[in-house]
Motif scaffolding. Sequence first.
Motif, mmCIF file in Angstrom:
data_model
loop_
_atom_site.group_PDB
_atom_site.id
_atom_site.type_symbol
_atom_site.label_atom_id
_atom_site.label_comp_id
_atom_site.label_asym_id
_atom_site.label_seq_id
_atom_site.Cartn_x
_atom_site.Cartn_y
_atom_site.Cartn_z
ATOM 1 N N ARG A 86 -12.067 1.025 -0.098
ATOM 2 C CA ARG A 86 -10.746 0.603 0.365
ATOM 3 C C ARG A 86 -9.660 1.517 -0.192
ATOM 4 O O ARG A 86 -8.712 1.878 0.504
ATOM 5 C CB ARG A 86 -10.503 -0.842 -0.064
ATOM 6 N N THR A 87 -9.820 1.908 -1.442
ATOM 7 C CA THR A 87 -8.843 2.812 -2.060
ATOM 8 C C THR A 87 -8.849 4.180 -1.384
ATOM 9 O O THR A 87 -7.798 4.761 -1.113
ATOM 10 C CB THR A 87 -9.144 2.979 -3.566
ATOM 11 N N LEU A 88 -10.062 4.688 -1.096
ATOM 12 C CA LEU A 88 -10.167 5.977 -0.424
ATOM 13 C C LEU A 88 -9.569 5.914 0.979
ATOM 14 O O LEU A 88 -8.879 6.848 1.417
ATOM 15 C CB LEU A 88 -11.631 6.407 -0.346
ATOM 16 N N ARG A 89 -9.827 4.831 1.682
ATOM 17 C CA ARG A 89 -9.286 4.680 3.030
ATOM 18 C C ARG A 89 -7.764 4.607 3.001
ATOM 19 O O ARG A 89 -7.077 5.203 3.826
ATOM 20 C CB ARG A 89 -9.856 3.417 3.685
ATOM 21 N N ASP A 90 -7.234 3.888 2.009
ATOM 22 C CA ASP A 90 -5.786 3.784 1.874
ATOM 23 C C ASP A 90 -5.171 5.146 1.549
ATOM 24 O O ASP A 90 -4.135 5.513 2.093
ATOM 25 C CB ASP A 90 -5.442 2.776 0.775
ATOM 26 N N ALA A 91 -5.834 5.903 0.667
ATOM 27 C CA ALA A 91 -5.326 7.233 0.307
ATOM 28 C C ALA A 91 -5.376 8.170 1.508
ATOM 29 O O ALA A 91 -4.433 8.932 1.756
ATOM 30 C CB ALA A 91 -6.145 7.807 -0.849
ATOM 31 N N LEU A 92 -6.482 8.119 2.278
ATOM 32 C CA LEU A 92 -6.620 8.964 3.455
ATOM 33 C C LEU A 92 -5.558 8.618 4.492
ATOM 34 O O LEU A 92 -4.964 9.509 5.121
ATOM 35 C CB LEU A 92 -8.020 8.786 4.054
ATOM 36 N N THR A 93 -5.293 7.331 4.642
ATOM 37 C CA THR A 93 -4.249 6.887 5.572
ATOM 38 C C THR A 93 -2.898 7.453 5.172
ATOM 39 O O THR A 93 -2.153 7.984 6.001
ATOM 40 C CB THR A 93 -4.178 5.349 5.607
ATOM 41 N N THR A 94 -2.569 7.353 3.886
ATOM 42 C CA THR A 94 -1.272 7.821 3.396
ATOM 43 C C THR A 94 -1.127 9.328 3.568
ATOM 44 O O THR A 94 -0.092 9.814 4.034
ATOM 45 C CB THR A 94 -1.098 7.454 1.913
#
Length: 226
Positions: free
Chosen positions: A30-38
């Motif tokens: 979830r953290t990686l997905r959030d970072a990739l989104t940002t």
Amino acid sequence: MGSAGYNQPARLPSSSCPLTSCAAPVLVLRTLRDALTTVAFLVVLIGAGGRAVGVVVGQVHTLLRRQQFRTFRFGWAELVTWIEPFLLGAATCVLARTPRSAAPGTALVALVAGAIIVLCGYGLLFWAIWSWPALFVGHAILPDHQLVRTGVYGVVRHPAYLAAFVIWLGLGIAFRSVGVVALTALYVIPAYLAYIRSEEKLMREEFGDTYREYCRDVPGLIPRLR
């Protein structure tokens, strides 16, 4: 076997993975997905917004130095395209209000794809600047103007305009915006095609057969497969 006539309750199988251990990979993903989104979100917005600001600055710079050009042209085709960076900036500002929470599934794929497309547009634009450092906005001829046929100008004749199409397309795909894609198809592409015709007329007048030969050898926007 139970005592006093009662059966002992069946024991639940013990979990081989404590709750905290099972949650850790989910939290990391979830953290990686959030970072990739940002990151993708910022790449698209900074890329599109940066081009809008850069073109406006280039427009002002061209107008201020118009007396220094040997030839300067500003007609309806030039006027129509000079609106484009302001529309790009406005579209970027509207889409910037999109929430930056981790994008799910298809939305994340579109956002990342759009970011990659925008970066490709910038790569093309910087290649054009590297190939011809005197690149400017508008239709004009410098006193010592030479026809450039090296670098990206040996691949396509109008790399900066192709970069504009690519950046607009990347913005529309990233946010899955029907409005941006429609604006690209109905305004940006037709306006720049008219702009290109005006530019090529000017170049033929200035460089004659040399430019006609260049047009025969190098495609306008779509590179030839070799």
